[in-house]
Design an enzyme around this catalytic site. Structure first.
Site, PDB file in Angstrom:
ATOM      1  CD  GLU A  52      -0.213  -1.673   2.971  1.00  0.00           C
ATOM      2  OE1 GLU A  52       0.494  -2.385   2.240  1.00  0.00           O
ATOM      3  OE2 GLU A  52      -0.712  -2.076   4.037  1.00  0.00           O
ATOM      4  N   GLY A 111       9.267 -40.298  10.301  1.00  0.00           N
ATOM      5  CA  GLY A 111       8.610 -41.370   9.600  1.00  0.00           C
ATOM      6  C   GLY A 111       7.108 -41.418   9.846  1.00  0.00           C
ATOM      7  CB  THR A 139       0.673 -41.650  12.799  1.00  0.00           C
ATOM      8  OG1 THR A 139       1.009 -42.383  11.624  1.00  0.00           O
ATOM      9  CG2 THR A 139      -0.658 -42.154  13.345  1.00  0.00           C
ATOM     10  CB  SER A 140       2.477 -38.288  16.563  1.00  0.00           C
ATOM     11  OG  SER A 140       2.980 -39.564  16.758  1.00  0.00           O
TER      12      SER A 140
HETATM   13  C1  AOF Z   1       4.796  -6.644   4.814  1.00  0.00           C
HETATM   14  N1  AOF Z   1       4.415  -6.179   3.576  1.00  0.00           N
HETATM   15  O1  AOF Z   1       2.983  -5.158   2.210  1.00  0.00           O
HETATM   16  C2  AOF Z   1       2.389  -5.392   4.487  1.00  0.00           C
HETATM   17  C3  AOF Z   1       2.774  -5.880   5.767  1.00  0.00           C
HETATM   18  O2  AOF Z   1       8.716  -4.839   9.443  1.00  0.00           O
HETATM   19  P1  AOF Z   1       7.715  -4.264   8.499  1.00  0.00           P
HETATM   20  O3  AOF Z   1       7.640  -2.761   8.633  1.00  0.00           O
HETATM   21  O4  AOF Z   1       7.952  -4.694   7.076  1.00  0.00           O
HETATM   22  O5  AOF Z   1       6.271  -4.756   8.946  1.00  0.00           O
HETATM   23  C4  AOF Z   1       5.885  -6.096   8.854  1.00  0.00           C
HETATM   24  C5  AOF Z   1       4.432  -6.278   9.276  1.00  0.00           C
HETATM   25  O6  AOF Z   1       3.581  -5.365   8.584  1.00  0.00           O
HETATM   26  C6  AOF Z   1       3.887  -7.661   8.941  1.00  0.00           C
HETATM   27  O7  AOF Z   1       4.079  -8.542  10.022  1.00  0.00           O
HETATM   28  C7  AOF Z   1       2.397  -7.414   8.726  1.00  0.00           C
HETATM   29  O8  AOF Z   1       1.713  -7.529   9.956  1.00  0.00           O
HETATM   30  C8  AOF Z   1       2.317  -5.952   8.273  1.00  0.00           C
HETATM   31  N2  AOF Z   1       1.942  -5.759   6.838  1.00  0.00           N
HETATM   32  N3  AOF Z   1       3.983  -6.496   5.860  1.00  0.00           N
HETATM   33  O9  AOF Z   1       5.886  -7.196   4.948  1.00  0.00           O
HETATM   34  C9  AOF Z   1       3.263  -5.557   3.361  1.00  0.00           C
HETATM   35  N4  AOF Z   1       1.229  -4.740   4.295  1.00  0.00           N
HETATM   36 ZN    ZN Z   2       2.313  -1.553   6.160  1.00  0.00          ZN
END
Ligand code: AOF
Ligand code: ZN
Length: 407
Positions: free
Chosen positions: A55, A322, A327-328
């Site tokens: 974004e 294995g 299975t667990s």
């Molecule tokens: C991403 N990419 O496009 C969006 C994310 O360490 P930062 O600033 O990159 O933030 C990571 C967090 O931001 C990620 O855990 C998620 O919750 C949020 N959104 N992250 O890497 C993106 N929109």
């Molecule tokens: Zn963000």
């Protein structure tokens, strides 16, 4: 209201999300588009871990055109700052750019977001729509299955991998399993390993196969994250030989889960002393030892194993065997997806398959959903998610959210 047009533009954001590959790990793949008067004015997607968010890229590219526009974002915009965070919160950027409306495909299960992104935007007077009930939103959860599972359930995403004969056997009665599938299928398994933070097996597999559990038959693009997956061995009694390839060649990457003191109460004094001696030698060889609660001296508690791995920031685990270990995991309900490689051979009744799954009626059988069927040479590959995966992962997030009530 979530309109047909919203659906179309959110799908466009979803197409952008798909451009992000494994390089975003452990972060999510995200796509975003900015729309003015029913036209896309800017796009963005998250391409690599720590890089700009989808974004944020779309807003930057739109410049002044962002004012009054609608932002379609596959994931709820991030809303927090932290020492380990790379980017300024996207909510701040969206508010500053004077966007009028935000349409979100999926809420962020990251406990530092979880609806706070929506709240911040609404408090700033921005209209926010969440495509909560749409199939598209559901598919977004699946596309970031590792990120979503780890954040929502606070345990790593677990993929079970099985190579079997047509009649469902993973080894002969003598325990031979080299090789059920051909080189082409095994190379794909290495590719799959490269897409997980850890590969896990039981101690029995170490004794039988002496595996390395690393990525050797990789494709060129597997180098993206260039780190080898960690090797995890469930070895309650610490019987992994010092001479095994894992200890000799990969001690630094090896996490050995052994039973904690309570589970070893039944051992004699001599057995207990020998156990501690083995642990000391393995530790001296550089192996990472984790003491884990266990039901008895054979069965480690899998939820505690996964908790240990989660604490080590392991977001995804591929369980390769294995049969008992797989299975667990199934019986504990601690798995998310499964990849089944089926070779065109028959092994017969004395071959080994999965253990008891407590299925009296077919209607109780463990079931896959979102099933994909492919072929690799003469082999069939069936992959899918645990039936109910989406509900269990998204529920834990919804329960904490108040934003759903105020759509
Ligand atoms: C991403 N990419 O496009 C969006 C994310 O360490 P930062 O600033 O990159 O933030 C990571 C967090 O931001 C990620 O855990 C998620 O919750 C949020 N959104 N992250 O890497 C993106 N929109
Ligand atoms: Zn963000």
């Amino acid at each position: 209201m979530f309109t047909h047009q919203d659906q179309l533009f959110l799908s466009a954001a979803d197409s952008l999300l798909k451009l992000g590959g494994s390089a975003v790990r452990p972060n999510p793949k995200v796509g975003a588009v900015l729309v003015r008067e029913a036209e896309i004015v800017a796009e963005g997607y998250h391409a690599r871990y720590g890089g700009p968010h989808a974004e944020a890229l779309a807003l930057e590219r739109a410049g002044e055109l962002a004012r009054g526009s609608t932002l379609y974002c596959t994931l709820e915009p991030c809303s927090f700052t932290a020492p380990d965070k790379h980017n300024e919160p996207c909510t701040a950027k969206i508010i500053r750019a004077d966007v009028s409306r935000v349409v979100i495909g999926q809420l962020d299960p990251n406990s530092r977001v979880r609806g706070r992104g929506v709240e911040q935007l609404r408090r700033a007077g921005i209209e926010v729509e969440i495509a909560a009930d749409e199939e598209l939103s559901r598919s977004l959860w699946y596309q970031n299955a590792r990120f979503n599972t780890a954040h929502a359930l606070k345990r790593p995403f677990v993929r079970l991998k099985l190579a079997q004969s047509l009649d469902g056997k993973i080894a002969t009665g003598q325990g031979d399993s080299k090789w059920i599938t051909d080189a082409q299928a095994r190379s794909e398994v290495h590719h799959l390993r490269s897409d997980h933070d850890a590969v896990l097996v039981g101690a029995g597999t170490v004794h039988a196969d002496d595996p390395l559990l690393n990525v050797r038959l990789a494709r060129k693009d597997d180098a993206v994250n260039s780190k080898q997956p960690k090797a995890v061995v469930l070895d309650a009694l610490a019987r992994t030989p010092l001479t095994s390839k894992l200890v000799q060649l990969r001690a630094e990457d090896l996490i050995l889960c052994v039973a904690d003191e309570t589970a070893l109460a039944s051992l004699s004094y001599a057995e207990s002393a020998a156990f501690h001696k083995r642990v000391d030698k393995l530790t001296a060889a550089g192996v990472h030892i984790r003491r884990v609660p266990a039901a008895n001296k054979r069965q480690l508690s899998l939820i505690h194993v996964l908790d240990e791995l989660y604490q080590l920031k392991i977001q995804s685990v591929m369980v390769e065997g294995g049969a008992q270990v797989i299975t667990s995991f199934i019986n504990a309900g601690l798995w998310d997806a499964m990849n089944l490689y089926i070779a065109p051979i028959l092994i017969g009744g004395d071959g080994r398959g999965l253990g008891t799954l407590h299925t009296e009626r077919i209607s109780e059988a463990v079931q896959l959903e979102r099933v994909e069927t492919r072929s690799i040479g003469p082999q069939a590959v069936i992959s899918g998610f645990r039936s109910g995966w989406f509900e269990s992962v998204s529920r834990s997030v919804k329960e904490e959210l108040h934003v759903y009530g105020t759509r």
